[in-house]
Design a protein around this motif. Structure first.
Motif, PDB file in Angstrom:
ATOM      1  N   PHE A 169       0.814  -1.221   0.000  1.00 45.70           N
ATOM      2  CA  PHE A 169       0.000   0.000   0.000  1.00 45.70           C
ATOM      3  C   PHE A 169       0.850   1.275   0.000  1.00 45.70           C
ATOM      4  O   PHE A 169       0.498   2.269   0.643  1.00 45.70           O
ATOM      5  CB  PHE A 169      -0.964   0.006   1.197  1.00 45.70           C
ATOM      6  CG  PHE A 169      -1.726  -1.268   1.395  1.00 45.70           C
ATOM      7  CD1 PHE A 169      -2.268  -1.969   0.317  1.00 45.70           C
ATOM      8  CD2 PHE A 169      -1.903  -1.800   2.676  1.00 45.70           C
ATOM      9  CE1 PHE A 169      -2.966  -3.159   0.507  1.00 45.70           C
ATOM     10  CE2 PHE A 169      -2.609  -2.987   2.870  1.00 45.70           C
ATOM     11  CZ  PHE A 169      -3.135  -3.672   1.783  1.00 45.70           C
ATOM     12  N   ASP A 170       1.990   1.227  -0.684  1.00 44.62           N
ATOM     13  CA  ASP A 170       2.884   2.391  -0.767  1.00 44.62           C
ATOM     14  C   ASP A 170       3.300   2.907   0.609  1.00 44.62           C
ATOM     15  O   ASP A 170       3.594   4.097   0.787  1.00 44.62           O
ATOM     16  CB  ASP A 170       2.227   3.534  -1.559  1.00 44.62           C
ATOM     17  CG  ASP A 170       2.086   3.202  -3.036  1.00 44.62           C
ATOM     18  OD1 ASP A 170       2.989   2.516  -3.562  1.00 44.62           O
ATOM     19  OD2 ASP A 170       1.083   3.595  -3.641  1.00 44.62           O
ATOM     20  N   GLY A 171       3.312   1.993   1.591  1.00 43.48           N
ATOM     21  CA  GLY A 171       3.759   2.368   2.925  1.00 43.48           C
ATOM     22  C   GLY A 171       2.728   3.119   3.753  1.00 43.48           C
ATOM     23  O   GLY A 171       3.057   3.616   4.845  1.00 43.48           O
ATOM     24  N   VAL A 172       1.481   3.182   3.261  1.00 42.02           N
ATOM     25  CA  VAL A 172       0.425   3.905   3.980  1.00 42.02           C
ATOM     26  C   VAL A 172      -0.528   2.897   4.629  1.00 42.02           C
ATOM     27  O   VAL A 172      -1.119   2.056   3.938  1.00 42.02           O
ATOM     28  CB  VAL A 172      -0.367   4.833   3.032  1.00 42.02           C
ATOM     29  CG1 VAL A 172      -1.472   5.564   3.805  1.00 42.02           C
ATOM     30  CG2 VAL A 172       0.562   5.821   2.347  1.00 42.02           C
ATOM     31  N   THR A 199      -9.428  -7.447  -4.096  1.00 43.70           N
ATOM     32  CA  THR A 199      -9.379  -5.987  -3.967  1.00 43.70           C
ATOM     33  C   THR A 199     -10.690  -5.446  -3.403  1.00 43.70           C
ATOM     34  O   THR A 199     -10.698  -4.610  -2.481  1.00 43.70           O
ATOM     35  CB  THR A 199      -9.103  -5.337  -5.342  1.00 43.70           C
ATOM     36  OG1 THR A 199      -7.895  -5.880  -5.875  1.00 43.70           O
ATOM     37  CG2 THR A 199      -8.955  -3.827  -5.215  1.00 43.70           C
ATOM     38  N   GLU A 200     -11.812  -5.950  -3.928  1.00 44.17           N
ATOM     39  CA  GLU A 200     -13.133  -5.505  -3.449  1.00 44.17           C
ATOM     40  C   GLU A 200     -13.327  -5.867  -1.982  1.00 44.17           C
ATOM     41  O   GLU A 200     -13.870  -5.075  -1.203  1.00 44.17           O
ATOM     42  CB  GLU A 200     -14.228  -6.135  -4.305  1.00 44.17           C
ATOM     43  CG  GLU A 200     -14.293  -5.591  -5.728  1.00 44.17           C
ATOM     44  CD  GLU A 200     -15.219  -6.393  -6.625  1.00 44.17           C
ATOM     45  OE1 GLU A 200     -15.896  -7.315  -6.092  1.00 44.17           O
ATOM     46  OE2 GLU A 200     -15.252  -6.124  -7.836  1.00 44.17           O
ATOM     47  N   LEU A 201     -12.884  -7.071  -1.603  1.00 42.59           N
ATOM     48  CA  LEU A 201     -13.026  -7.513  -0.210  1.00 42.59           C
ATOM     49  C   LEU A 201     -12.275  -6.574   0.730  1.00 42.59           C
ATOM     50  O   LEU A 201     -12.806  -6.172   1.777  1.00 42.59           O
ATOM     51  CB  LEU A 201     -12.489  -8.937  -0.068  1.00 42.59           C
ATOM     52  CG  LEU A 201     -12.479  -9.546   1.340  1.00 42.59           C
ATOM     53  CD1 LEU A 201     -13.895  -9.670   1.892  1.00 42.59           C
ATOM     54  CD2 LEU A 201     -11.796 -10.912   1.330  1.00 42.59           C
ATOM     55  N   LEU A 202     -11.066  -6.214   0.383  1.00 38.61           N
ATOM     56  CA  LEU A 202     -10.266  -5.311   1.215  1.00 38.61           C
ATOM     57  C   LEU A 202     -10.894  -3.920   1.276  1.00 38.61           C
ATOM     58  O   LEU A 202     -10.946  -3.291   2.343  1.00 38.61           O
ATOM     59  CB  LEU A 202      -8.840  -5.224   0.693  1.00 38.61           C
ATOM     60  CG  LEU A 202      -7.976  -6.484   0.838  1.00 38.61           C
ATOM     61  CD1 LEU A 202      -6.632  -6.287   0.158  1.00 38.61           C
ATOM     62  CD2 LEU A 202      -7.775  -6.845   2.305  1.00 38.61           C
ATOM     63  N   THR A 251      -3.108  -2.331  -5.387  1.00 40.38           N
ATOM     64  CA  THR A 251      -2.665  -2.805  -6.697  1.00 40.38           C
ATOM     65  C   THR A 251      -2.662  -4.336  -6.730  1.00 40.38           C
ATOM     66  O   THR A 251      -2.776  -5.007  -5.692  1.00 40.38           O
ATOM     67  CB  THR A 251      -1.239  -2.307  -6.990  1.00 40.38           C
ATOM     68  OG1 THR A 251      -0.339  -2.905  -6.028  1.00 40.38           O
ATOM     69  CG2 THR A 251      -1.161  -0.795  -6.902  1.00 40.38           C
ATOM     70  N   LYS A 252      -2.498  -4.851  -7.945  1.00 41.44           N
ATOM     71  CA  LYS A 252      -2.374  -6.306  -8.102  1.00 41.44           C
ATOM     72  C   LYS A 252      -1.167  -6.814  -7.320  1.00 41.44           C
ATOM     73  O   LYS A 252      -1.215  -7.893  -6.702  1.00 41.44           O
ATOM     74  CB  LYS A 252      -2.231  -6.636  -9.586  1.00 41.44           C
ATOM     75  CG  LYS A 252      -2.097  -8.121  -9.884  1.00 41.44           C
ATOM     76  CD  LYS A 252      -1.942  -8.351 -11.374  1.00 41.44           C
ATOM     77  CE  LYS A 252      -1.657  -9.814 -11.680  1.00 41.44           C
ATOM     78  NZ  LYS A 252      -1.477 -10.040 -13.140  1.00 41.44           N
ATOM     79  N   GLU A 253      -0.094  -6.036  -7.289  1.00 43.53           N
ATOM     80  CA  GLU A 253       1.105  -6.428  -6.531  1.00 43.53           C
ATOM     81  C   GLU A 253       0.828  -6.461  -5.032  1.00 43.53           C
ATOM     82  O   GLU A 253       1.343  -7.331  -4.312  1.00 43.53           O
ATOM     83  CB  GLU A 253       2.266  -5.462  -6.838  1.00 43.53           C
ATOM     84  CG  GLU A 253       2.866  -5.613  -8.223  1.00 43.53           C
ATOM     85  CD  GLU A 253       1.953  -5.082  -9.333  1.00 43.53           C
ATOM     86  OE1 GLU A 253       1.107  -4.193  -9.036  1.00 43.53           O
ATOM     87  OE2 GLU A 253       2.075  -5.563 -10.475  1.00 43.53           O
ATOM     88  N   ASP A 254       0.005  -5.515  -4.538  1.00 39.19           N
ATOM     89  CA  ASP A 254      -0.397  -5.534  -3.128  1.00 39.19           C
ATOM     90  C   ASP A 254      -1.100  -6.848  -2.790  1.00 39.19           C
ATOM     91  O   ASP A 254      -0.821  -7.471  -1.749  1.00 39.19           O
ATOM     92  CB  ASP A 254      -1.331  -4.361  -2.815  1.00 39.19           C
ATOM     93  CG  ASP A 254      -0.622  -3.015  -2.777  1.00 39.19           C
ATOM     94  OD1 ASP A 254       0.561  -2.987  -2.402  1.00 39.19           O
ATOM     95  OD2 ASP A 254      -1.266  -1.999  -3.099  1.00 39.19           O
ATOM     96  N   ILE A 255      -2.009  -7.247  -3.656  1.00 40.06           N
ATOM     97  CA  ILE A 255      -2.766  -8.485  -3.419  1.00 40.06           C
ATOM     98  C   ILE A 255      -1.835  -9.692  -3.456  1.00 40.06           C
ATOM     99  O   ILE A 255      -1.980 -10.633  -2.652  1.00 40.06           O
ATOM    100  CB  ILE A 255      -3.897  -8.648  -4.458  1.00 40.06           C
ATOM    101  CG1 ILE A 255      -4.843  -7.438  -4.429  1.00 40.06           C
ATOM    102  CG2 ILE A 255      -4.680  -9.942  -4.186  1.00 40.06           C
ATOM    103  CD1 ILE A 255      -5.494  -7.168  -3.097  1.00 40.06           C
TER     104      ILE A 255
END
Length: 464
Positions: free
Chosen positions: A317-320, A351-354, A365-369
């Motif tokens: 999450f970009d560190g946030v 993504t929707e669940l989060l 992002t897809k990478e976050d998932i």
């Protein structure tokens, strides 16, 4: 940033969570030591290795119709169980919700409510399964009670009711014999029903699955919580004095409710900083240390804590930190299950669940998932390793791996095992790590259902 950029974080996490055989060994040894200690320690208060007074397992050929009762935290289930032989059963159920009014009322009203539920089952819903004399009350009906609350059991059909929890605070029941409370209600309702057996749900799971597969030697529950049962020689139950043990043949085997959920301490459990943080923030911080590392109640929280570290390192999450992510217990095991099950290219479901649960500065992002999915896989795999360790310790306690070359059958019940993706494969892989291919291929983990209903009826039958 590509996930490969954070390989050092994953390597560190895997070194803590993914245990090899050498790291499993102290835990297996520790569990076996706790079995031995629990067999010697009186079953008072918080206890393990509780004798069930059940000294035989079904063959699968038993027939007849018996009553069973299964009371959990929310529902009362009363069943007429017709044993058809060949491991087959027919069940007719009467289910009722235990309301707050009942939980907080008098014991007399509560047990009258149970008696009425049984009466409706016998005289209406399942009357076709009983003889006319049984329906009319001329002939007694045998009842097995699966009571998912603490009982100081002194015989197969006797046990003092202890503090129940889960909102059950009825007056006039604490310290009373549970069977007496039932029988008094049956008398008030003019019913000819006798409690033949009191049982724990784990013992019920073992007995029920033994009816389907007589080679079953372990009953295991892996759900929100965890527990297990196995047969132990009466001669090894050191907590009983000789007068008590003399009621049984020393070579008899008695099913033992291990209460394995309370096992573990820091002398042999490799707890991580995440385990320690979870424990410190729990309402019972020093209770059930092993279960807090692996059961469905805790996997989600462990994953949330790990993800916080990855966010701080800029790997998520970009560190946030998303709004709400710092709320304990907000990330649940069922969310892990959904994320691991999402094999789509876009990962939109995850993504929707989060986004339904947390507020993000920018869309994950897809990478976050992918990062979260890998963390979920690591945390849940350790859960599977811990299940395998417990199973391995009971196999070794009974020497099932060396006695003969037959199949070793475990009846396993529970949502975390049944519905978490890949959990069965991960448990089997960990058992292969411990035992090697030859023994692990003999281990059969089979889904066991209706432990309270079928198990209760079977134990009532065996007692009668």
């Amino acid at each position: 940033m590509p996930m490969a950029s954070y390989d050092h974080l994953f390597q560190k996490l895997e070194s803590q969570f993914l245990l090899d055989r050498a790291q499993m060994a102290p835990i297996v040894k520790g569990f076996i030591a706790e079995y031995q200690s629990g067999l010697k320690t009186p079953s008072k208060g918080i206890a393990s290795m509780i004798p069930s007074f059940v000294t035989s397992l079904p063959t699968g050929n038993e027939t007849g119709t018996f009553l069973s009762l299964d009371l959990g935290g929310t529902n009362l289930r009363v069943n007429a169980v017709e044993l058809l032989g060949n491991g087959e059963v027919n069940i007719v159920e009467n289910k009722r919700l235990a309301t707050t009014e009942l939980k907080e009322g008098t014991g007399e009203a509560f047990f009258d409510w149970i008696a009425d539920t049984i009466k409706e089952l016998v005289t209406e819903k399942a009357s076709h399964l009983f003889s006319a004399d049984q329906v009319s009350g001329k002939e007694a009906l045998a009842l097995g009670v699966c009571w998912s609350f603490p009982v100081d059991q002194t015989a197969l059909d006797k046990g003092t009711l202890l503090k129940m929890g889960k909102g059950f605070v009825m007056s006039g029941v604490l310290g009373r014999d549970l069977a007496d409370l039932f029988h008094e209600a049956f008398e008030r309702k003019n019913m000819n029903v006798r409690v033949c057996a009191l049982l724990n749900d784990t013992v019920g799971t073992l007995v029920a699955h033994a009816y389907a597969n007589p080679r079953t030697r372990i009953g295991f529950i892996y759900a929100t919580g965890c527990n297990a049962a196995y047969p132990e020689k009466v001669a090894n139950i050191g907590k009983w004095d000789e007068q008590f043990r003399s009621q049984f043949n020393p070579e008899d085997e008695m099913l033992i409710n291990t209460e394995i959920d309370i096992f573990g301490d820091d002398t042999y459990l490799p707890r991580t900083k995440y385990d320690l943080e979870l424990c410190q923030n729990h309402s019972q911080p020093d209770f059930q240390p092993w279960e807090k590392m692996m059961s469905g109640a805790y996997l989600g929280e462990l994953t949330r804590l790990v993800c916080l570290d990855f966010i701080k390192e800029g790997a998520l999450f970009d560190g946030v930190v998303p709004a709400g992510w710092d709320k304990p217990w907000s990330f649940q095991t069922v969310m892990m299950s959904s994320i691991e099950r999402d094999n789509t290219e876009t990962r939109n479901k995850s993504t929707e669940l989060l986004q339904e649960t947390y507020d993000f500065a920018s869309k994950p992002t897809k990478e976050d998932i992918q990062v979260i999915t890998r963390i979920c896989r690591i945390v849940s795999t350790r859960g599977a390793i811990m299940v395998a360790i417990a199973i391995a310790s009971m196999i070794e306690k009974q020497q099932l791996h060396t006695k003969d070359s037959n199949s070793i059958v475990i009846g396993l019940n529970g949502s975390t095992y049944e519905f978490y993706p890949y959990m069965d494969d991960r448990v089997h892989k960990a058992l292969r790590t411990w035992f090697g291919v030859e023994v692990s291929e003999r281990i059969r983990i089979e889904i066991a259902r209706e432990g309270g209903s079928i198990g209760g009826a079977l134990i009532a039958m065996l007692a009668k």
